[in-house]
Design a protein around this motif. Sequence first.
Motif, PDB file in Angstrom:
ATOM      1  N   VAL A   4       1.474   6.106   3.289  1.00 35.10           N
ATOM      2  CA  VAL A   4       0.354   5.324   2.763  1.00 35.10           C
ATOM      3  C   VAL A   4       0.757   3.852   2.738  1.00 35.10           C
ATOM      4  CG1 VAL A   4      -1.205   4.964   0.807  1.00 35.10           C
ATOM      5  CG2 VAL A   4      -0.362   7.272   1.340  1.00 35.10           C
ATOM      6  N   ASN A   5      -0.136   3.001   3.236  1.00 36.93           N
ATOM      7  CA  ASN A   5       0.088   1.565   3.178  1.00 36.93           C
ATOM      8  C   ASN A   5       0.111   1.104   1.729  1.00 36.93           C
ATOM      9  OD1 ASN A   5      -1.195  -1.419   3.173  1.00 36.93           O
ATOM     10  ND2 ASN A   5      -0.079  -1.085   5.070  1.00 36.93           N
ATOM     11  N   ARG A  12       3.611   0.700  -9.328  1.00 36.70           N
ATOM     12  CA  ARG A  12       4.547   1.643  -9.933  1.00 36.70           C
ATOM     13  C   ARG A  12       4.985   2.702  -8.932  1.00 36.70           C
ATOM     14  NH1 ARG A  12       6.945   2.337 -14.295  1.00 36.70           N
ATOM     15  NH2 ARG A  12       5.847   0.579 -15.228  1.00 36.70           N
ATOM     16  N   GLN A  13       4.092   3.128  -8.044  1.00 39.55           N
ATOM     17  CA  GLN A  13       4.474   4.100  -7.023  1.00 39.55           C
ATOM     18  C   GLN A  13       5.484   3.498  -6.048  1.00 39.55           C
ATOM     19  OE1 GLN A  13       0.375   4.883  -5.822  1.00 39.55           O
ATOM     20  NE2 GLN A  13       0.577   7.021  -6.478  1.00 39.55           N
ATOM     21  N   ALA A  54       6.086   6.754   1.427  1.00 40.03           N
ATOM     22  CA  ALA A  54       5.955   8.153   1.846  1.00 40.03           C
ATOM     23  C   ALA A  54       5.784   9.020   0.602  1.00 40.03           C
ATOM     24  CB  ALA A  54       7.188   8.589   2.626  1.00 40.03           C
ATOM     25  N   PHE A  55       4.888  10.005   0.673  1.00 34.76           N
ATOM     26  CA  PHE A  55       4.606  10.894  -0.449  1.00 34.76           C
ATOM     27  C   PHE A  55       4.811  12.348  -0.042  1.00 34.76           C
ATOM     28  CE2 PHE A  55       2.218   7.122  -1.581  1.00 34.76           C
ATOM     29  CZ  PHE A  55       2.285   7.058  -2.965  1.00 34.76           C
ATOM     30  N   ASP A  56       5.340  13.127  -0.973  1.00 35.07           N
ATOM     31  CA  ASP A  56       5.294  14.592  -0.887  1.00 35.07           C
ATOM     32  C   ASP A  56       4.255  15.006  -1.903  1.00 35.07           C
ATOM     33  OD1 ASP A  56       5.604  17.299  -0.833  1.00 35.07           O
ATOM     34  OD2 ASP A  56       7.710  17.314  -1.424  1.00 35.07           O
ATOM     35  N   PRO A  60       6.090   9.979  -4.818  1.00 38.78           N
ATOM     36  CA  PRO A  60       6.643   8.998  -3.879  1.00 38.78           C
ATOM     37  C   PRO A  60       8.097   9.344  -3.561  1.00 38.78           C
ATOM     38  CG  PRO A  60       6.430   8.019  -6.061  1.00 38.78           C
ATOM     39  CD  PRO A  60       5.832   9.384  -6.144  1.00 38.78           C
ATOM     40  N   ILE A  61       8.419   9.485  -2.269  1.00 40.06           N
ATOM     41  CA  ILE A  61       9.762   9.936  -1.881  1.00 40.06           C
ATOM     42  C   ILE A  61      10.478   8.935  -0.959  1.00 40.06           C
ATOM     43  CG2 ILE A  61       9.209  12.375  -2.151  1.00 40.06           C
ATOM     44  CD1 ILE A  61       8.823  12.459   0.925  1.00 40.06           C
ATOM     45  N   GLY A  62       9.792   7.892  -0.558  1.00 35.27           N
ATOM     46  CA  GLY A  62      10.426   6.910   0.313  1.00 35.27           C
ATOM     47  C   GLY A  62       9.566   5.675   0.452  1.00 35.27           C
TER      48      GLY A  62
END
Length: 300
Positions: A4-5, A12-13, A54-56, A60-62
């Motif tokens: 996601v842009n 916060r994410q 990047a999201f799982d 947020p994972i990256g």
Amino acid sequence: MKIVNCMETDDRQIFEAFKLGFSDYSIKFDMEIEFFIERFFNLEGNQRAHSYVAFDEEKPIGVVLGGINHYDGLKTLRCGALAIAPDYRGKGVSQALMLEHETVAKTEECSQMMLEVLGDNHRGIHFYEKLGYLKTYILYYYALSRTTFLEKRESMSLIKQNQLKSYSTYSQPKIIKNDDLSEIKTYMNDIHINWQNDFHYIEKLGNTFIYGIYQGSEHNPRNLVSFVIINDQGKIYKVFTHPKHRGNSLGKSLLDHIFTEHRLEKLVYSTPGNSSIATFLHACGFKRESLYQYEMIKNL
């Protein structure tokens, strides 16, 4: 996984992805979200439109942060950070984020991409080399204590109360305005400067001082021959003497003045490998620290 842009995420994410990705990093990032946003989206020059998380599912994972500026005369997309949560490494997250990063560079018609990586991060260096990045410069870190400088000064042909070479007269070190650098900047066009010491970065800082020495007593920008940019904590961003005036202890005079004026106990400085600046730093008593980084470039 979804990418996601950062224009479509909240701060916060972005921060949580960054904090999680650097949780086991050799340099600890202990900061509040406000400091993170100010540093990475203001001083560092990253832009949300050029950054991705990047999201799982909803986690947020990256994150990859990107900022565009002209660097070494070329339109450049710099990777301000790439951070992946430890449990998600080796699963294609970093490749997916860097693919989006490179798409930004091509869409914005950048000439190159660049980043910095710790010299002992062999896994990271190998990853970037696989993506087409090349190691171009080594960024060294130096430190100088007040005690060491004062001891070194006794054996240097430094100013004795600013008595420099008799054939030329110079002003005393003094605070100067940023505008006075306009003339001397033209002599620095061919000098490679790391991102955090470049003028576009320094101009965003609010706690810096510029000390300069002029040829003659007249306060004229055209007569500025040496200067140091430093913050109130003793971090040097730039030290430069016009080539025609080197060897006259001007840079040493400025450091001597700064130690006295600010009552600092230590100065720190980072710079790409350069024989002339390394020689100057050694002469002043700076010690090179074990930490170093590679600057890596990918041409497009």
